[in-house]
Design a protein around this motif. Structure first.
Motif, PDB file in Angstrom:
ATOM      1  N   ALA A   1     -18.609  45.151  -8.274  1.00  0.00           N
ATOM      2  CA  ALA A   1     -18.163  46.204  -7.351  1.00  0.00           C
ATOM      3  C   ALA A   1     -16.714  46.581  -7.617  1.00  0.00           C
TER       4      ALA A   1
ATOM      5  N   TYR B   1     -25.322  45.258  -4.408  1.00  0.00           N
ATOM      6  CA  TYR B   1     -25.176  44.236  -5.446  1.00  0.00           C
ATOM      7  C   TYR B   1     -25.475  42.841  -4.895  1.00  0.00           C
TER       8      TYR B   1
ATOM      9  N   LEU C   1     -23.332  50.818 -14.031  1.00  0.00           N
ATOM     10  CA  LEU C   1     -22.926  50.214 -12.757  1.00  0.00           C
ATOM     11  C   LEU C   1     -23.243  51.110 -11.572  1.00  0.00           C
TER      12      LEU C   1
ATOM     13  N   ALA D   1     -21.615  39.926  -7.641  1.00  0.00           N
ATOM     14  CA  ALA D   1     -21.664  41.204  -6.931  1.00  0.00           C
ATOM     15  C   ALA D   1     -20.265  41.736  -6.665  1.00  0.00           C
TER      16      ALA D   1
ATOM     17  N   PRO E   1     -27.692  50.247  -8.537  1.00  0.00           N
ATOM     18  CA  PRO E   1     -27.961  50.027  -7.102  1.00  0.00           C
ATOM     19  C   PRO E   1     -29.017  50.969  -6.530  1.00  0.00           C
TER      20      PRO E   1
END
Length: 557
Positions: free
Chosen positions: A329, A316, A192, A325, A196
């Protein structure tokens, strides 16, 4: 291990302090060797598991906020230089501390006692470390509250409470539970966090050039400035005390042998001083994402570019549907907050308990101080410390640098070069003087002088150099004071009264088991000494809580 029957009292003549509940104080599950050496029989984890558990504690998102804040204030070039300067200092100062913790299986407070501070002198550094744990708990809790408000509409004040209460059941069971939590959650957290950054570099190549060209919010970072870089480094150096949390895991390393030497060293370096490499990368990535949002997004997004939850959400949203997204997050924020704040709560409880027991000779149990630490952190969150992040961390950095650099200097210079300080870390009451001026005076002078510089007491020209002042004094003073005092205040005794070796054939702490005549518990050789009033042995735990000093050996002539 023999355990006294419920309600049993010590034999006549013993002075086990009222309020010391032996069954609780020696509970491996709950208390996790809060006050003492971590014995062999408990250190069952492989080097890789210990390292993974220790590195799980650096999952915090504060690095992203720190990187963004110093970049916005000083520009990319100065921020990156500051991050690099801080990383080098933290790595060099952290290496000897991590080695001593893993080699001798003691936490940083126990190392500090015998590295220039004395039995009671290290209480001041324990307070410095405990402050680190609740400051960063509050910072991470604030980030989680921001995520809960954004994703679930939970009011920030309630998010603060949730982020605090959620940690309590997870931190109760110490290393046994924390090692599993960190190992299981690390793969998902890595995915995760990395996605990004990779996506931005791949989908928006121009974001790299925009990143390096960024000059800060007011454009003052258009050229390289050493003062700006040092101000940025000062904020990053507030993380120096993180090595103490790494050590709270590293003390459970197995004995080093010829068979596991390579794996042992890899784990110690990676999870010890090596944590700062990962931290520096996260700071740079945090700034990278912030610059992208500032350059590419709407003004509203730019205003929150220093908040990690908005950083990851912004990227995201470019990769996937909005609902997904937001979900990812929030998951990332929650996992990160839990991974670091169980460590903050755990390490803070060790620091407070250790200091309280030494000062009062009473052991209240580690869980009492888990709650104390969390309440202080919750109060900081409610006071909105996130808005004053740079000032808080810049101030704290001076204290952290003074402590860590003084201890590292004592190990490297006073122990190994000058041979003044005893080579093996001593922590038992009776073996150490109450206060050793070598470390105690050094940390007060270096921290005090650097804080005065930080707040402008010597003028604005020297103000950015407070980290330099702290480090230089912390490196120079310990050998100077040690030589001036001829090392007289390190050891109150050189003989603990027991004719048994402290180490095995490989130089590891001995695993020979002896029974304390006060509490009737079994302890390994480094954790006991001869009793002054009985022809028997007494453990370091009972020595710590001996209110009338019946068992404490007298000073050696």
């Amino acid at each position: 291990m023999s355990t006294p029957a419920p309600g049993a009292t010590p034999p006549a003549g013993d002075s086990l302090a009222p309020g010391l509940h032996v069954s609780a104080a020696t509970s491996e599950t709950l208390e996790d060797y809060t006050l003492r050496f971590a014995p062999r029989h408990y250190r069952r984890w492989a080097p890789g598991v210990v390292a993974t558990s220790a590195l799980g504690g650096i999952a915090y998102l504060a690095d992203f906020a720190i990187g963004a804040n110093i970049g916005i204030a000083h520009g990319t070039t100065n921020a990156l230089l500051g991050i690099g300067i801080a990383a080098v200092i933290i790595f060099l100062s952290g290496f000897p501390l991590a080695y001593y913790a893993a080699r001798y299986n003691v936490d940083l407070d126990l190392i500090t006692r015998g590295s220039g501070f004395g039995y009671y002198g290290s209480v001041v550094t324990n307070v410095i470390f405990a402050s680190f744990t609740f400051i960063f708990f509050a910072l991470e809790g604030s980030i989680m509250a921001q995520g809960l408000e954004l994703g679930l509409g939970i009011p920030v004040w309630l998010g603060y409470a949730i982020s605090t209460i959620l940690v309590i059941p997870l931190v109760i069971y110490g290393m046994a539970a924390l090692s599993k939590l960190q190992v299981w959650t690390t793969p998902l957290w890595l995915v995760l966090m990395v996605i990004p950054f990779v996506y931005l570099v791949w989908a928006n190549p121009s974001s790299v050039s925009e990143f390096f060209a960024y000059t800060g919010a007011d454009g003052s970072g258009s050229s390289l400035s050493m003062s700006s870089a040092l101000l940025a480094a000062g904020v990053c150096l507030s993380l120096m005390a993180q090595i103490a949390e790494q050590i709270d895991y590293l003390r459970f390393m197995p004995p080093r042998t010829p068979e596991n030497s390579r794996r042992w060293w890899t784990a110690v370096i990676t999870a010890g001083p090596g944590w700062v490499v990962f931290g520096a990368v996260k700071q740079a990535v945090g700034l990278f994402i912030a610059v992208y949002l500032i350059a590419s997004a709407d003004p509203l997004a730019s205003a929150t570019a220093n908040e990690p939850v908005h950083q990851f959400l912004g990227v995201y949203q470019e990769m996937m549907p909005g609902w997904l997204a937001m979900t990812l997050a929030v998951i990332l924020v929650v996992i990160s907050q839990i991974k670091i704040n169980v460590t903050n709560a755990y390490s803070g409880s060790l620091a407070w308990t250790n200091s309280f027991t030494r000062v009062t000779k009473r052991y209240p149990g580690r869980m009492v101080f888990v709650i104390v630490n969390l309440l202080i952190a919750l109060a900081l969150m409610e006071l909105n410390m996130f808005d004053f992040l740079n000032t808080i961390l810049g101030f704290y950095a001076n204290c952290a640098m003074a402590w860590v650099c003084v201890v590292a200097t004592d190990i490297v210079v006073n122990k190994h070069l000058l041979k003044i300080s005893p080579m093996r870390p001593e922590f038992r009451r009776g073996m150490l003087y109450a206060v050793n001026p070598v470390g105690f005076v050094s940390v007060l002078v270096s921290a005090g002088a650097s804080i005065a510089v930080f707040f402008g007491a010597f003028g604005p020209a020297i103000q950015p150099y407070s980290p330099v002042v702290a480090i230089v004094l912390a490196v120079v003073l310990p050998p100077v004071i040690a030589i001036a005092t001829e090392g007289r205040y390190y050891l109150r005794r050189t003989d603990d009264g027991l004719d048994l070796p402290m180490t095995d054939e490989h130089g590891n702490p001995s695993g020979v088991v002896l029974t304390c005549h006060v509490c009737r518990q079994d302890y390994e050789r480094p954790d006991v000494a001869r009793c002054e009033t009985h022809d028997d042995v007494v453990c370091s735990l009972c020595l710590s809580t001996d209110k009338v000093s019946d068992h404490v050996l007298p000073a050696q002539a």
